[in-house]
Design a protein around this motif. Structure first.
Motif: not given
Length: 209
Positions: A124-146, A191-196
């Protein structure tokens, strides 16, 4: 929560240098500002987000961040400025030493809590962290593009900002978790966050290439 409160990771500078070298100075400036303000921002955010459930030592966090982040950076800058020969002598040994120390820091909480890591809690923690980092990558890329769509070389700028928003200083979060929270499980998410974060970064770079 603790992972989301810390500053941007220095790894974003390296990732930017590999993908878009002209944008490396911008990445360094953003990371430097994020790191400098972390002394105040990280404890404040931790108090607001975590303080209602767990006690947060704001002053202690400020002191620890000064010792863990600010003091070594300042020492490195002074050493490079006034004793460049020593810097040149030790520089070849620093990358492998950094990898070795990072592996120990990340592997220790995972090994100690291996049963929890392999349980539904860890998944559960891995999925949450994966979603957190993926959302941050996508938001940074998309919003800066706009926001900067009329800027020259906007794609390179999007990648740079995406690296900065998606990469958190998980080792700092891990150090704060070990220092200020008694439950050893608190160190598992950083620790999981670093790997993800590394996996997402590599996957993102491969897609863009």
């Amino acid at each position: 929560m603790l992972v989301s409160c810390v500053s941007g990771a220095q790894l974003s500078n390296y990732a930017t240098f590999l993908t878009d070298p002209p944008m490396a100075p911008l990445s360094i400036v953003m990371t430097s500002l994020s790191t400098a303000t972390a002394v105040f921002i990280t404890p404040t955010l931790s108090l607001l987000l975590i303080g209602k459930k767990l006690p947060v030592d704001v002053v202690g966090m400020m002191s620890s961040i000064m010792q863990i982040v600010v003091a070594p950076i300042a020492a490195g800058l002074l050493l490079n400025r006034y004793l460049p020969r020593i810097c040149d002598a030790i520089q070849p040994f620093l990358p492998p030493l950094s990898v070795f120390v990072t592996a120990l820091c990340i592997g220790s909480p995972l090994a100690i809590n291996i049963n929890s890591v392999m349980s539904p809690f860890g998944v559960a923690v891995s999925f949450l962290l994966f979603g957190f980092h993926a959302a941050a990558f996508i938001a940074g890329y998309g919003l800066s593009g706009l926001a900067f769509r009329m800027t020259d070389d906007v794609k390179a700028l999007q990648r740079t900002i995406s690296f900065e928003t998606g990469m958190q200083s998980s080792l700092l979060a891990l150090a704060l978790a070990n220092r200020f929270f008694q439950d050893p499980l608190v160190g598992v998410p950083p620790a999981i966050s670093d790997q993800i974060m590394n996996v997402l970064d590599r996957g993102k770079s491969l897609v863009e290439v």
